[in-house]
Design an enzyme around this catalytic site. Structure first.
Site, short mmCIF file in Angstrom:
data_model
loop_
_atom_site.label_atom_id
_atom_site.label_comp_id
_atom_site.label_asym_id
_atom_site.label_seq_id
_atom_site.Cartn_x
_atom_site.Cartn_y
_atom_site.Cartn_z
N ASP A 38 7.62 -6.69 1.67
CA ASP A 38 6.84 -5.72 2.44
C ASP A 38 6.35 -6.26 3.77
OD1 ASP A 38 7.02 -3.61 0.66
OD2 ASP A 38 5.22 -4.19 -0.45
N TYR A 77 8.19 7.04 -1.28
CA TYR A 77 6.97 7.53 -0.65
C TYR A 77 7.18 8.97 -0.16
CZ TYR A 77 4.58 2.96 -0.38
OH TYR A 77 3.94 1.79 -0.66
#
Length: 469
Positions: free
Chosen positions: A151, A402
């Site tokens: 990330d 997402y």
């Protein structure tokens, strides 16, 4: 013909040619003088032509063309008149969701130069909508895509491209160095928020129209992070929420009011039993509504609503139609956290309509697969699991990820209301598939008060790529 006659003949011909050339030159000089006199008489005259429509690459631009008569230069440019996005309108009434964009980035990236990305989102000004995304400083099907499941790295950057286009080095604009980000337009300029740096000391860099205007330092020294979707602008002020602290326990949450890139006010939420991450925010009748991710202990979504003075209300969506992932089967809801399967989560969104709510969620209860929109006419305030409308947009057999909200202001659409829209990330690669990389494409939909359709719009790339073999 004797030699003297030849000389006389050649000389006569040369003289005639010379005279003709002289006459032509004199005529040219007279013509230039007359033309110059006409232009001088109109030197300060500027004419405005009618508007022209130029269509190129599926984008339509309205241009105003100015012609300067004195030097015949033609200058054409897009009308970029600034307006303040009021944000005072209510959400448009809708019956369903129409497909707005699909970039097919991973499919195209198998042979084309396409960025490795995650966390895409969409934001619109009064002139255009753009897709923002966090790159990994690498292209698909290239050696530098290895390990991009991570990330946070110094190679990540916030960039943007026209909505619906695959993000490539040729159509993308650099915005900020960032591994967490947000962006929005107030009608006069783009605000971008990019967070980068070490986990224990990250800094958010605020830019307004590309110029650094402010920085915000991590105040808890535990992975400062923000929305991964658009901030919300009302009457020239833009609002965002940041989180600092544990992802699996109580953390610190702050709302920031920002004007032209400068923080003018901030408050910390008093939320000891709530968890707010990756909020999806939108303006509604002059206020801002944010629906967030509880990564600590809630399988329903927390919300916070606030006005321009940052006076706020907060709670959880009461509906028994749960919006997070993982989550239990639909059942009895709660206006506080639903603790069953409440740990972990995924970024998501909802739209409130009075006591009702449109809930966007994965179709799978346990993995990031499929996507559907559900209308629960009393789900904002009641805890039953009855719903009225369900619209499928990604099949349960296809990967999702997402999701988040974005709106189209009346200044863009010409409507008298705020059009609600949403995007869905379609994650591909690691950790679920046998590749060396993690990336994704995106789809988006906007609310309409007319006919819509159930279908599946998956990523569609065939894996593995050449680099994975």
């Amino acid at each position: 013909m004797n030699p003297n006659q030849k000389i006389i003949t050649i000389g006569s011909i040369c003289m005639v040619v010379g005279i003709i050339s002289l006459i032509l030159q004199i005529g040219n000089i007279i013509s230039i003088w007359i033309s110059h006199s006409i232009q001088t008489g109109s030197q300060n005259h500027t004419g405005t032509c009618n508007q022209s429509i130029i269509t190129y690459k599926n984008s339509t631009w309205v241009n105003q063309t100015y012609v300067n008569i004195s030097n015949t230069n033609v200058v054409a440019g897009k009308d970029t008149t600034s307006v303040i996005l009021a944000g005072n309108s209510s959400l448009c009434p809708i019956r369903g969701w129409a497909i707005y964009s699909k970039d097919n980035g991973v499919r195209i990236g198998s042979k084309g130069d396409v960025f490795v990305i995650r966390e895409p989102f969409i934001s619109c000004s009064h002139l255009e909508c753009r897709t923002f995304f966090l790159t990994q400083g690498a292209l698909l099907n290239d050696k530098h895509s290895n390990g991009t499941v991570k990330d946070r790295s110094p190679y990540r950057a916030l960039m943007s491209c026209p909505v619906g286009e695959a993000p490539s080095p040729y159509n993308s604009r650099f915005e900020s160095v960032a591994w967490s980000a947000s962006a929005c337009h107030d009608g006069m300029g783009w605000l971008t928020i990019g967070i980068s740096g070490p986990d224990d000391g990250a800094v958010a860099v605020l830019k307004y129209n590309g110029i650094i205007t402010e920085t915000i330092k991590s105040w808890r020294k535990e992975i400062l992070r923000t929305q991964e979707s658009e901030c919300a602008c009302v009457n020239g002020s833009c609002f965002t929420i940041m989180t600092d602290g544990p992802s699996g326990g109580p953390a610190s949450y702050k709302i920031f009011k920002i004007e032209k890139g400068k923080v003018t006010k901030s408050i910390e939420l008093d939320a000891p039993n709530s968890h707010y991450e990756e909020c999806s925010c939108y303006p509604d009748t002059g206020k801002v509504m944010c629906v967030c991710r509880d990564n600590w202990h809630g399988s329903n979504r927390p919300w916070v609503s606030f006005d321009q003075n940052l006076d706020y209300q907060m709670g959880y969506i009461c509906s028994g139609v749960f919006g997070d992932n993982p989550r239990p089967k639909d059942g009895k809801g709660n206006c506080g956290p639903v603790y069953v399967d409440g740990a972990n989560g995924v970024k998501g969104f909802s739209y409130r309509y009075g006591n009702g709510v449109w809930i966007g969620r994965t179709k799978s209860n346990s993995s990031r697969q499929g996507f559907e929109m559900i209308w629960d006419p009393n789900g904002w305030t009641e805890t039953d699991s009855n719903f009225f409308v369900k619209q499928d947009v990604v099949a349960v057999t296809d990967w999702s990820g997402y999701s988040g909200s974005f709106v189209q202001h009346p200044e863009l659409t010409g409507l008298d209301c705020m059009r609600p829209c949403f995007w869905v990330e379609l994650i591909r690669g690691r950790p679920k598939e046998k590749t060396i990389w993690t990336s994704g494409s995106s789809i988006s939909f906007c609310g309409v008060n007319s006919d819509t359709v159930d279908w599946s719009w998956p990523d569609g790339a065939e894996l593995p790529f050449t680099i994975d073999k």
